[in-house]
Scaffold this active site. Sequence first.
Site, PDB file in Angstrom:
ATOM      1  N   TYR A   1      -8.161   5.841   2.145  1.00  0.00           N
ATOM      2  CA  TYR A   1      -7.807   4.526   1.781  1.00  0.00           C
ATOM      3  C   TYR A   1      -8.897   3.512   2.040  1.00  0.00           C
ATOM      4  O   TYR A   1      -9.516   2.845   1.384  1.00  0.00           O
ATOM      5  CB  TYR A   1      -6.644   3.893   2.400  1.00  0.00           C
ATOM      6  CG  TYR A   1      -6.053   2.806   1.933  1.00  0.00           C
ATOM      7  CD1 TYR A   1      -5.488   2.642   0.602  1.00  0.00           C
ATOM      8  CD2 TYR A   1      -6.085   1.571   2.756  1.00  0.00           C
ATOM      9  CE1 TYR A   1      -5.049   1.342  -0.030  1.00  0.00           C
ATOM     10  CE2 TYR A   1      -5.650   0.465   2.162  1.00  0.00           C
ATOM     11  CZ  TYR A   1      -5.115   0.372   0.990  1.00  0.00           C
ATOM     12  OH  TYR A   1      -4.629  -0.942   0.472  1.00  0.00           O
TER      13      TYR A   1
ATOM     14  N   GLY B   1     -12.193   4.557   0.703  1.00  0.00           N
ATOM     15  CA  GLY B   1     -12.019   4.471  -0.888  1.00  0.00           C
ATOM     16  C   GLY B   1     -12.269   3.056  -1.176  1.00  0.00           C
ATOM     17  O   GLY B   1     -12.818   2.813  -2.326  1.00  0.00           O
ATOM     18  N   LYS B   2     -11.381   2.178  -0.618  1.00  0.00           N
ATOM     19  CA  LYS B   2     -11.901   0.743  -0.804  1.00  0.00           C
ATOM     20  C   LYS B   2     -13.232   0.226  -0.650  1.00  0.00           C
ATOM     21  O   LYS B   2     -13.629  -0.716  -1.169  1.00  0.00           O
ATOM     22  CB  LYS B   2     -10.733   0.009  -0.153  1.00  0.00           C
ATOM     23  CG  LYS B   2      -9.020   0.024  -0.608  1.00  0.00           C
ATOM     24  CD  LYS B   2      -8.952  -0.734  -1.739  1.00  0.00           C
ATOM     25  CE  LYS B   2      -7.495  -0.423  -2.312  1.00  0.00           C
ATOM     26  NZ  LYS B   2      -7.109  -1.039  -3.605  1.00  0.00           N
TER      27      LYS B   2
ATOM     28  N   ASN C   1      -2.202  -7.843   4.756  1.00  0.00           N
ATOM     29  CA  ASN C   1      -0.743  -7.304   4.761  1.00  0.00           C
ATOM     30  C   ASN C   1       0.050  -8.446   4.114  1.00  0.00           C
ATOM     31  O   ASN C   1       0.430  -9.417   4.398  1.00  0.00           O
ATOM     32  CB  ASN C   1      -0.261  -7.355   5.924  1.00  0.00           C
ATOM     33  CG  ASN C   1      -0.788  -6.403   7.084  1.00  0.00           C
ATOM     34  OD1 ASN C   1      -1.964  -6.228   7.233  1.00  0.00           O
ATOM     35  ND2 ASN C   1      -0.131  -4.960   7.337  1.00  0.00           N
TER      36      ASN C   1
ATOM     37  N   VAL D   1       7.432  -4.473   7.143  1.00  0.00           N
ATOM     38  CA  VAL D   1       8.317  -5.361   7.051  1.00  0.00           C
ATOM     39  C   VAL D   1       9.469  -4.565   6.078  1.00  0.00           C
ATOM     40  O   VAL D   1      10.698  -4.914   6.664  1.00  0.00           O
ATOM     41  CB  VAL D   1       7.664  -6.500   5.789  1.00  0.00           C
ATOM     42  CG1 VAL D   1       8.767  -7.481   5.654  1.00  0.00           C
ATOM     43  CG2 VAL D   1       6.751  -7.292   6.928  1.00  0.00           C
ATOM     44  N   SER D   2       9.113  -3.821   5.146  1.00  0.00           N
ATOM     45  CA  SER D   2      10.173  -3.186   4.312  1.00  0.00           C
ATOM     46  C   SER D   2      11.096  -2.275   5.339  1.00  0.00           C
ATOM     47  O   SER D   2      12.118  -1.997   5.309  1.00  0.00           O
ATOM     48  CB  SER D   2       9.834  -2.428   3.438  1.00  0.00           C
ATOM     49  OG  SER D   2       8.466  -1.676   3.419  1.00  0.00           O
TER      50      SER D   2
ATOM     51  N   THR E   1      -1.047  -6.217  16.429  1.00  0.00           N
ATOM     52  CA  THR E   1      -0.814  -7.385  15.650  1.00  0.00           C
ATOM     53  C   THR E   1      -1.251  -7.276  14.146  1.00  0.00           C
ATOM     54  O   THR E   1      -2.016  -6.603  13.745  1.00  0.00           O
ATOM     55  CB  THR E   1      -1.383  -8.907  16.131  1.00  0.00           C
ATOM     56  OG1 THR E   1      -3.088  -8.609  15.860  1.00  0.00           O
ATOM     57  CG2 THR E   1      -1.108  -9.028  17.637  1.00  0.00           C
TER      58      THR E   1
HETATM   59  P1  NAD Z   1       2.062  -0.469  -4.700  1.00  0.00           P
HETATM   60  O1  NAD Z   1       1.882   0.832  -4.294  1.00  0.00           O
HETATM   61  O2  NAD Z   1       3.414  -1.251  -4.863  1.00  0.00           O
HETATM   62  O3  NAD Z   1       1.362  -0.598  -6.055  1.00  0.00           O
HETATM   63  C1  NAD Z   1       0.143   0.351  -6.512  1.00  0.00           C
HETATM   64  C2  NAD Z   1       0.466   0.594  -7.982  1.00  0.00           C
HETATM   65  O4  NAD Z   1      -0.406   1.403  -8.446  1.00  0.00           O
HETATM   66  C3  NAD Z   1       1.888   1.402  -8.276  1.00  0.00           C
HETATM   67  O5  NAD Z   1       2.550   0.939  -9.298  1.00  0.00           O
HETATM   68  C4  NAD Z   1       1.547   2.677  -8.512  1.00  0.00           C
HETATM   69  O6  NAD Z   1       2.415   3.451  -9.232  1.00  0.00           O
HETATM   70  C5  NAD Z   1       0.188   2.436  -9.274  1.00  0.00           C
HETATM   71  N1  NAD Z   1      -0.826   3.728  -9.225  1.00  0.00           N
HETATM   72  C6  NAD Z   1      -0.914   4.314  -8.036  1.00  0.00           C
HETATM   73  N2  NAD Z   1      -2.103   5.405  -8.677  1.00  0.00           N
HETATM   74  C7  NAD Z   1      -2.054   5.167 -10.084  1.00  0.00           C
HETATM   75  C8  NAD Z   1      -2.968   5.930 -10.620  1.00  0.00           C
HETATM   76  N3  NAD Z   1      -3.825   6.929 -10.513  1.00  0.00           N
HETATM   77  N4  NAD Z   1      -3.068   5.549 -12.054  1.00  0.00           N
HETATM   78  C9  NAD Z   1      -2.340   4.335 -12.536  1.00  0.00           C
HETATM   79  N5  NAD Z   1      -1.447   3.856 -11.356  1.00  0.00           N
HETATM   80  C10 NAD Z   1      -1.454   3.993 -10.174  1.00  0.00           C
HETATM   81  O7  NAD Z   1       1.080  -1.291  -3.915  1.00  0.00           O
HETATM   82  P2  NAD Z   1       0.934  -3.030  -3.538  1.00  0.00           P
HETATM   83  O8  NAD Z   1       1.355  -3.256  -2.404  1.00  0.00           O
HETATM   84  O9  NAD Z   1       1.446  -3.567  -4.798  1.00  0.00           O
HETATM   85  O10 NAD Z   1      -0.793  -2.936  -3.714  1.00  0.00           O
HETATM   86  C11 NAD Z   1      -1.403  -3.440  -4.954  1.00  0.00           C
HETATM   87  C12 NAD Z   1      -2.804  -3.176  -4.807  1.00  0.00           C
HETATM   88  O11 NAD Z   1      -3.432  -4.296  -3.549  1.00  0.00           O
HETATM   89  C13 NAD Z   1      -3.505  -2.021  -4.078  1.00  0.00           C
HETATM   90  O12 NAD Z   1      -4.767  -1.593  -4.761  1.00  0.00           O
HETATM   91  C14 NAD Z   1      -3.638  -2.077  -2.495  1.00  0.00           C
HETATM   92  O13 NAD Z   1      -4.561  -1.302  -2.013  1.00  0.00           O
HETATM   93  C15 NAD Z   1      -3.978  -3.623  -2.660  1.00  0.00           C
HETATM   94  N6  NAD Z   1      -3.576  -4.211  -1.134  1.00  0.00           N
HETATM   95  C16 NAD Z   1      -2.132  -4.517  -1.129  1.00  0.00           C
HETATM   96  C17 NAD Z   1      -1.866  -4.899   0.199  1.00  0.00           C
HETATM   97  C18 NAD Z   1      -0.452  -5.372   0.580  1.00  0.00           C
HETATM   98  O14 NAD Z   1      -0.071  -5.456   1.847  1.00  0.00           O
HETATM   99  N7  NAD Z   1       0.526  -5.082  -0.278  1.00  0.00           N
HETATM  100  C19 NAD Z   1      -2.822  -4.847   1.301  1.00  0.00           C
HETATM  101  C20 NAD Z   1      -4.276  -4.780   1.089  1.00  0.00           C
HETATM  102  C21 NAD Z   1      -4.495  -4.272  -0.016  1.00  0.00           C
HETATM  103  N1  UDP Z   2       4.861   0.211  12.047  1.00  0.00           N
HETATM  104  C1  UDP Z   2       5.662   0.041  12.984  1.00  0.00           C
HETATM  105  N2  UDP Z   2       7.017   0.384  12.537  1.00  0.00           N
HETATM  106  C2  UDP Z   2       7.139   0.889  11.311  1.00  0.00           C
HETATM  107  C3  UDP Z   2       6.107   0.830  10.120  1.00  0.00           C
HETATM  108  C4  UDP Z   2       5.024   0.365  10.839  1.00  0.00           C
HETATM  109  O1  UDP Z   2       5.679  -0.210  14.070  1.00  0.00           O
HETATM  110  O2  UDP Z   2       8.349   1.370  10.773  1.00  0.00           O
HETATM  111  C5  UDP Z   2       3.525  -0.650  12.445  1.00  0.00           C
HETATM  112  C6  UDP Z   2       2.362   0.346  12.351  1.00  0.00           C
HETATM  113  O3  UDP Z   2       1.955   1.112  13.300  1.00  0.00           O
HETATM  114  C7  UDP Z   2       1.436  -0.804  12.076  1.00  0.00           C
HETATM  115  C8  UDP Z   2       2.059  -2.093  11.594  1.00  0.00           C
HETATM  116  O4  UDP Z   2       3.168  -1.764  11.911  1.00  0.00           O
HETATM  117  O5  UDP Z   2       0.542  -1.226  13.495  1.00  0.00           O
HETATM  118  C9  UDP Z   2       1.613  -2.640  10.098  1.00  0.00           C
HETATM  119  O6  UDP Z   2       2.034  -1.380   9.508  1.00  0.00           O
HETATM  120  P1  UDP Z   2       1.975  -1.216   7.835  1.00  0.00           P
HETATM  121  O7  UDP Z   2       2.068   0.347   7.492  1.00  0.00           O
HETATM  122  O8  UDP Z   2       3.043  -2.206   7.477  1.00  0.00           O
HETATM  123  O9  UDP Z   2       0.367  -1.931   7.448  1.00  0.00           O
HETATM  124  P2  UDP Z   2      -0.746  -1.552   8.058  1.00  0.00           P
HETATM  125  O10 UDP Z   2      -0.840  -0.570   9.093  1.00  0.00           O
HETATM  126  O11 UDP Z   2      -1.498  -0.868   6.932  1.00  0.00           O
HETATM  127  O12 UDP Z   2      -1.409  -3.010   8.320  1.00  0.00           O
END
Ligand code: NAD
Ligand code: UDP
Length: 318
Positions: free
Chosen positions: A143, A146-147, A172, A186-187, A208
């Site tokens: 990931y 990839g980004k 986040n 969070v979820s 954090t």
């Molecule tokens: P999400 O998983 O809910 O949404 C991703 C969407 O992309 C989904 O609908 C999934 O079905 C679709 N998808 C995945 N692979 C695909 C493919 N090969 N072809 C077509 N569709 C595909 O995630 P999100 O939280 O809504 O994130 C959206 C974007 O924002 C992502 O690119 C993620 O990397 C970026 N992002 C999100 C967060 C966050 O905290 N939510 C943080 C940093 C970056």
């Molecule tokens: N985390 C946690 N319990 C959980 C899910 C995540 O303590 O049930 C922690 C995780 O190890 C990380 C932070 O919460 O330190 C944020 O995790 P998340 O997967 O939401 O996002 P990211 O690590 O990609 O920022």
Amino acid sequence: MRILVTGGAGFIGSHLIDRLMKEQQEVICLDNFYTGTKSNISKWYGHPNFELIRHDITEPIRLEVDQIYHLACPASPVHYQYNPIKTTKVSFMGTSNMLGLAKRVKARFLLASTSEVYGDPDVHPQPEEYHGNVNPIGIRSCYDEGKRIAETLSFDYHREHNLEIRVARIFNTYGPRMLENDGRVVSNFIAQSLKGHPLTVYGDGSQTRSFCYVTDQVDGLMKLMNGDHIGPINIGNPEEYTILQLAEKIRDRINPGQEIIFKPLPQDDPKQRKPDITKATTLLKWQPTISLEAGLTETITEFTQRLQGTQLTLSNIV
Ligand code: NAD
Ligand code: UDP
């Protein structure tokens, strides 16, 4: 304006589509439903401005559009690590296909990049100039790297082909419609508290994160897309919390007696994260407006309704 949202059935993508539809844009949602759901966008079915295409972005596609919000990519560690080779392909081949599409039709292209490009940061808070501390061979690399390559590709299309790009580094983000089994913090904490399960804190909970509410995030992405600055620009809320503080906050809101248990910290889990949003505030005139308290209220309410709805549906079937 005809606007393509890749990943439009996902969490952030579907909130973005709601905003674009309310602004009466023509919207094409492209998604393979890996982590997205039809229920996130079904309210727009049949609307003359809305089209849905089921498609995997690792395959090319020909469309005529003016703007592309490129969000398609699983975002939660659980989902992006489930098939890490596919995650890398989505980031590289998928972004390459979408950039190719943007070039052919001269569309403006916004990449949803991430704070994960900073890896486990040794600069805090993280400004856009920081080049990061990413492990190229770890379990998060599919990931993170990839980004990073998606950013590289975007900038090379800009330099080589004059493509209009925008790069958002999303921090986040949380809110209604996150998947209950998403695995993000969070979820997880909300679903665990609502179900009466112990809250699972990884490590000692001293790491954090800084949490941005989804409508603020969408607002930032749209300001970036429609402004003059290419980026990369951090879009996030700089209010920083330890994960233990977050667990206590959510637990106390829903189920104060609930136990918090500690589980091993996953490999390469960043110790600290907080965006420097100077660029967003000065260049985009954007700043978050929703506090964690207010955002959690909305999120908990929606999760409660959704979980009750699921139970109702299941008990009806049984
Ligand atoms: P999400 O998983 O809910 O949404 C991703 C969407 O992309 C989904 O609908 C999934 O079905 C679709 N998808 C995945 N692979 C695909 C493919 N090969 N072809 C077509 N569709 C595909 O995630 P999100 O939280 O809504 O994130 C959206 C974007 O924002 C992502 O690119 C993620 O990397 C970026 N992002 C999100 C967060 C966050 O905290 N939510 C943080 C940093 C970056
Ligand atoms: N985390 C946690 N319990 C959980 C899910 C995540 O303590 O049930 C922690 C995780 O190890 C990380 C932070 O919460 O330190 C944020 O995790 P998340 O997967 O939401 O996002 P990211 O690590 O990609 O920022």
